[in-house]
Write a protein that holds these residues in place. Structure first.
Motif, short mmCIF file in Angstrom:
data_model
loop_
_atom_site.label_atom_id
_atom_site.label_comp_id
_atom_site.label_asym_id
_atom_site.label_seq_id
_atom_site.Cartn_x
_atom_site.Cartn_y
_atom_site.Cartn_z
N GLY A 10 9.13 -77.23 38.12
CA GLY A 10 8.79 -76.00 38.44
C GLY A 10 7.98 -75.34 37.67
N GLN A 11 7.23 -75.76 36.69
CA GLN A 11 6.42 -74.90 35.79
C GLN A 11 5.17 -74.29 36.52
OE1 GLN A 11 7.18 -75.06 32.22
NE2 GLN A 11 8.88 -75.22 33.11
N LEU A 12 4.85 -74.82 37.44
CA LEU A 12 3.61 -74.33 38.24
C LEU A 12 3.91 -73.24 39.08
CD1 LEU A 12 2.30 -77.75 38.94
CD2 LEU A 12 1.53 -76.44 36.78
N LEU A 13 3.01 -72.80 40.08
CA LEU A 13 3.29 -71.78 40.96
C LEU A 13 4.86 -72.16 41.86
CD1 LEU A 13 0.16 -70.83 42.68
CD2 LEU A 13 1.37 -69.44 41.18
N PRO A 14 5.77 -70.95 42.00
CA PRO A 14 6.84 -71.07 42.77
C PRO A 14 6.39 -71.51 44.18
CG PRO A 14 6.43 -69.03 42.29
CD PRO A 14 5.54 -69.51 41.36
N ALA A 15 7.42 -71.82 44.92
CA ALA A 15 7.04 -72.31 46.48
C ALA A 15 6.65 -70.77 47.01
CB ALA A 15 8.51 -72.52 47.00
N SER A 16 5.98 -71.21 48.04
CA SER A 16 5.21 -69.89 48.68
C SER A 16 6.07 -68.72 49.16
CB SER A 16 4.37 -70.32 49.88
OG SER A 16 3.79 -69.46 50.48
N ALA A 17 5.54 -67.49 48.92
CA ALA A 17 6.46 -66.47 49.32
C ALA A 17 5.79 -65.65 50.50
CB ALA A 17 6.29 -65.27 48.13
#
Lengths: 606, 424
Positions: free
Chosen positions: B74-81
């Protein structure tokens, strides 16, 4: 060469001019032989050496911005030495950072990959592989180089002017590129950029028309279109793409010049800048993007197709096998060329273009993956059960296939409009196009240099240095561009001077350091190549006539260059170019000019 | 010349000489052995073949190293908000699985074949020029895979830009200029007031058209114009002349435009902007969770691009062209902070289209909160009409102290709303 002379090239069986050639050579002075040469082989070498120089400059530019990206805020003596006032105290100026990325892109795309690849190899190989004494119009061919030369000089000069070179990105989107108030590089720097590009387009058109006319009109006897080597197919297709798309860029550049200098409003509307409301209304910046990418996307294939053609030729020769699926390869080249004209909108999914048009472009874009996949599989099958000799050229050709696969696959993400929303203009894009278009095409140039060096300079390059060059370069190419995918997926935008303003990117900084280290190592590997290149021109061992045991016609010419290529008759072609390892034959290759034997006539391939 | 430079030159020169000497020696050795200097020996060929085999593992190594270091952790973008972002994430995962499989299957085959079929003295390559059935297979399979990806992707794309949205949407404006963002809410009438770029001034950063701004702008333009005309009359140098003429022409154009609004002002058309709420640069954008947000983009100078990666939202801000993007945020800022276990996390909008020297630092914070929090925040914001008059930032109940502010605030009206943002 006058035009009547050329007619003899068309009619290969006319055999009157062996003496005429000797006669010509006596008259050659230094100027006509090395400077204003009309000989396609010399023009090819001129393009190559100029492109190598431009590549060195373009690489140096990238080195400075890579240093900044890896260690933002750090002072680098080397930057100050080379960039002077743009890096006072060794700290890069943010405006000049944008100039660096702009000029790196411009020089690489147009001056290295377009001119260096097509200019060099279409010039060298179209006449030699088709059995022609020279281009249809050698004078135009010479002009093509000199327009390119003047264009290069202007581009280089723009690096040294006071307000700095163009800095609106290599795609020069207006209004940024139209307003010196918005960025200093859009002053004189942009003017020089536009003039240089206009000259470049003229050069490209003069060359392209010549290539296409030569291929269509001047093939030697027996050289049917279906007997042409794939290199020539790709050169011809790329030239057609250039002829159809470069004028559109010229139109865009011209309209931009009008907007910049004469107050027109093609691309400008509703702008308030530095305290003033501009008069222009009704123009559309998005129109410029349409015009730009109408060239911009075919341009990708203008540089990639010749690289793939070179890969086809070298992989087949060095595997001692015919290229697998020749007809499918030709069909793929033509399909890619056609599709390349109707996909440009995939650069513009989120520019405010109508979403419906966006969905059409998604459809056509992903269709390109099909002929691309065919090509990749055909290369791999060509290697299967071959008898592979790893010349440096062959290694670079295999490298092209590897990069083409890796870079092509990520295109499936970017071509999908829904996915493009979140990766558009991030480092994911940078990674994608550098692998599939940048490095792959650069490998095309380098593979060609190693493979056809004996044809260009009559000497051989050193293989061991070539091996070092390849493996270091190849690993560094992945080392530089692979990690960029992850930066992009984390939302890091391209063309940022530094990411320090965003705490959310802090943990990714070590990736930037890693990338820059690979850039430096990869750059050093190119020193090996450049040394090998220039050393071998004068000191390399003398080349035999056909060092790689190739089947195509260029290997039937004498090692010493002569005007008109063949001392006597032009060879006649009797077979396709890929008769390698035919069962029951003594030698593992049969050149194209060897007549069919009786037992072959019954079951001819192509 | 420092010592290091001299040392560098010396080392380079020595290396060059050494390599040149080595090359001549190796050429000589080859000649003695009766071998052509450019001949590729079987030993060399085998070393390269082994390197190809190594590349097979290298290809796997880089894939899995980065995958496990950045993707799975999870170093990249977190799951979509955002609502549509979830669909994008699913499509992205599906696409990445497909291209990863292709990469992990095809690259090794390339390198393995290169290694396996290296030159052997008595071997002969297999003359194999085509196989129509095989080629059909690898045309049709990718075609089917890509076509299904295309249609899956297009369905999501069309959903994102479809005009039918459930729920009452909030229309707001995202305004870009070098090198900052501003935002505008529609206010009580739920309609954004009219704007025009010729109306932009220090006091009116977004170019709002209201009866008051028109008058003030006319005064400003006439003052500037008379200055320029005076300068033109005072025998300017040939260097100054073109610049002054350009300014004059621009001011004439601006005057014409603004006078045009004055004429049309007989209607109530230009009153819609009175209740708009402007969040100037340096402020924060607040949006309620689970409500459709329509972001209308506008740019003042060059092309900018509004990139809100956490919501999978991205759209250019183009001068002279109306663009927009509608999305539904699904996770509040507080929830996201808890989810990522990072108190410092903020949703951001940042510029993702080259726009000039400070392009790399053009950002604005976005706060997603519950509807009640959002309404409470909105109530505290000042309307444009009040802000333009230079009213002190206050709740609706306190118009009185404005009088004292009126006299001296004209000089610093633009600064006033900034305080609003900081008040919270």
């Amino acid at each position: 060469m006058d035009s009547t002379h050329n007619l003899s090239a068309e009619n290969a069986h006319v055999t009157h001019d062996a003496h005429a050639h000797d006669h010509h050579e006596h008259k050659e002075s230094f100027i006509t032989k090395y400077v204003f040469s009309q000989d396609h082989k010399m023009i090819a070498k001129q393009f190559l050496v100029t492109a190598i120089f431009m590549a060195v400059v373009a690489f140096m530019l990238s080195l400075f911005f890579r240093l900044q990206l890896a260690w933002p805020g750090e002072s680098f003596k080397i930057s100050e030495i080379f960039l002077g006032k743009w890096a006072e105290g060794g700290l890069l100026d943010p405006n000049f950072y944008l100039s660096l990325v702009t000029m790196h892109g411009t020089l690489m795309v147009f001056f290295v990959l377009t001119a260096g690849l097509t200019g060099t190899y279409a010039n060298l190989l179209i006449p030699l592989q088709l059995g022609v004494r020279d281009m249809v119009n050698p004078f135009m061919n010479m002009l093509s180089y000199w327009f390119f030369f003047v264009s290069s000089v202007l581009m280089i000069v723009s690096l040294f002017i006071e307000s700095g070179p163009a800095s609106a990105g290599w795609t020069i989107y207006p209004p940024l590129s139209a307003l010196p108030e918005a960025i200093p590089g859009s002053g004189l720097g942009m003017t020089l950029w536009l003039i240089a590009m206009a000259l470049f387009i003229i050069s490209s058109l003069l060359g392209g028309l010549n290539y296409v006319a030569t291929v269509i009109n001047c093939r030697t006897k027996g050289m049917k279109m279906t007997r042409m080597p794939l290199t020539v197919w790709t050169f011809m297709t790329a030239a057609i793409l250039g002829i159809l798309s470069f004028p559109v860029l010229l139109a865009a550049a011209l309209l931009l010049i009008f907007d910049r200098s004469f107050g027109t409003a093609f691309f400008l509307s509703d702008i308030f800048i530095s305290g003033q409301a501009l008069e222009q209304t009704g123009g559309s910046p998005v129109l410029f993007q349409h015009l730009f990418w109408f060239l911009g996307h075919p341009e990708v294939y203008i540089v990639l197709l010749p690289a793939l053609g070179i890969a086809s030729e070298i992989i087949s020769t060095m595997s001692r096998k015919p290229i697998f699926g020749y007809r499918a390869m030709v069909a793929s080249i033509l399909a890619i060329a056609f599709l390349s004209f109707i996909v440009w909108g995939h650069h513009m999914f989120v520019t405010g273009m109508d979403p419906f048009i966006g969905s059409i472009f998604t459809f056509t874009t992903l269709l390109i993956a099909i002929p691309s996949a065919i090509k990749a599989f055909n290369y791999i099958t060509t290697l299967w059960r071959g008898n592979i000799i790893f010349s440096p050229g062959m290694l670079f050709a295999i490298g092209i296939v590897s990069l083409f696969i890796s870079g092509g696959l990520t295109g499936i993400i970017l071509g999908d409009s829904a996915l493009d929303i979140n990766v558009h203009h991030t480092y994911f894009v940078v990674a994608h196009f550098h692998l599939v278009m940048g490095v792959a095409s650069l490998f095309g140039i380098i593979a060609g240099v190693y493979h056809w060096f004996p044809k260009m300079y009559g000497r051989m390059m050193n293989n061991k240095l070539g091996y070092v060059h390849f493996w270091v370069t190849f690993i560094c190419a992945y080392g530089v561009f692979w990690p960029m995918h992850y930066l992009g997926l984390a939302g890091v935008p391209r063309r940022y001077y530094s990411n320090t303003a965003f705490p959310m990117f802090d943990h990714l900084q070590d990736l930037n350091v890693l990338i820059t280290i690979f850039v430096i190592i990869g750059g050093l590997a190119q020193v090996v190549f450049i040394f090998n290149f220039f050393y071998s021109i004068w000191r390399g061992p003398k080349a035999p006539q056909n060092p790689w045991k190739g089947t195509t016609l260029e290997w039937t010419t004498p090692v010493e260059h002569i005007h008109g290529n063949w001392p006597g008759d032009i060879p006649e072609v009797h077979r396709w170019p890929y008769d390698f390892s035919l069962p029951g034959e003594e030698e593992d290759f049969i050149p194209q000019n060897v007549p069919l034997r009786d037992h072959e006539k019954a079951n001819e391939h192509h | 010349m420092s010592l290091i430079t001299i040392l560098f030159v010396l080392v380079s020169a020595l290396t060059l000489v050494t390599v040149v000497k080595l090359l001549s020696v190796s050429n000589l050795v080859n000649r003695v052995r009766g071998r052509k200097p450019y001949e590729i020996t079987e030993g060399e060929n085998n070393i390269n073949a082994l390197m190809c085999l190594f590349m097979l593992f290298f290809g796997y190594a880089i894939y899995f190293y980065f995958h496990f270091k950045y993707v799975t952790t999870g170093q990249l973008l977190p799951a979509s908000a955002s609502l549509h972002g979830e669909e994008i994430d699913t499509l992205q995962t599906v696409s990445f699985v497909i291209i990863s499989i292709a990469y992990l299957l095809v690259q090794p085959v390339l390198w393995y074949f290169a290694f396996r079929y290296r030159y052997r003295k008595n071997a002969k390559a297999f003359h194999y020029s085509h196989n129509n059935r095989l080629e059909m297979v690898w045309t049709i399979i990718p075609a089917l895979v890509f076509c299904s990806l295309i249609f899956y992707g297009l369905k999501i794309w069309n959903d994102i830009f479809s005009t039918e949205i459930e729920g009452e949407k909030i229309t707001m404006e995202l305004y870009a200029k070098q090198f900052e963002w501003a935002a505008r809410y529609a206010g009580a009438d739920k309609e954004l007031g009219d704007v025009n770029y010729t109306m932009v001034s220090d006091k009116n950063a977004l170019g709002m058209i209201t009866p008051e701004t028109i008058d003030s702008q006319l005064v400003l333009i006439n003052r500037k114009r008379s200055e320029v005309l005076a300068a033109l009359a005072a025998f300017p140098t040939p260097e100054e002349l073109p610049e002054l003429e350009k300014q004059r022409d621009r001011l004439n154009h601006q005057l014409k435009m603004v006078s045009g609004f004055k004429k049309k002002n007989e209607t109530a058309k230009y009153l819609k902007g009175h209740d708009d709420i402007i969040i100037p640069s340096g402020g924060e954008i607040h949006i309620p969770v689970n409500r459709p947000i329509e972001l209308k983009m506008r740019s003042q100078d060059v092309i900018h691009s509004a990139y809100l990666p956490h919501f999978r939202v991205h759209m250019y801000c183009v001068p002279g062209l109306a663009t927009s993007f509608t999305f539904v945020p699904t996770i509040t800022s507080q929830e996201m902070k808890a989810k990522l276990n990072n108190e410092k996390f903020d949703y951001l909008v940042y510029c993702n289209n080259i726009c000039g020297s400070a392009h790399f630092n053009m950002q604005m914070k976005i706060v997603v909160e519950t509807e009640e929090q959002y309404n409470r925040w909105l109530e505290k914001q000042q309307t444009f009409a009040l802000a333009f008059k230079g009213e002190a930032p206050a709740t609706k109940a306190s118009p009185a102290p404005a009088d004292s502010a009126k006299t001296d605030s004209a000089a610093v009206p633009a600064a006033a709303p900034k305080k609003v943002a900081k008040l919270k």
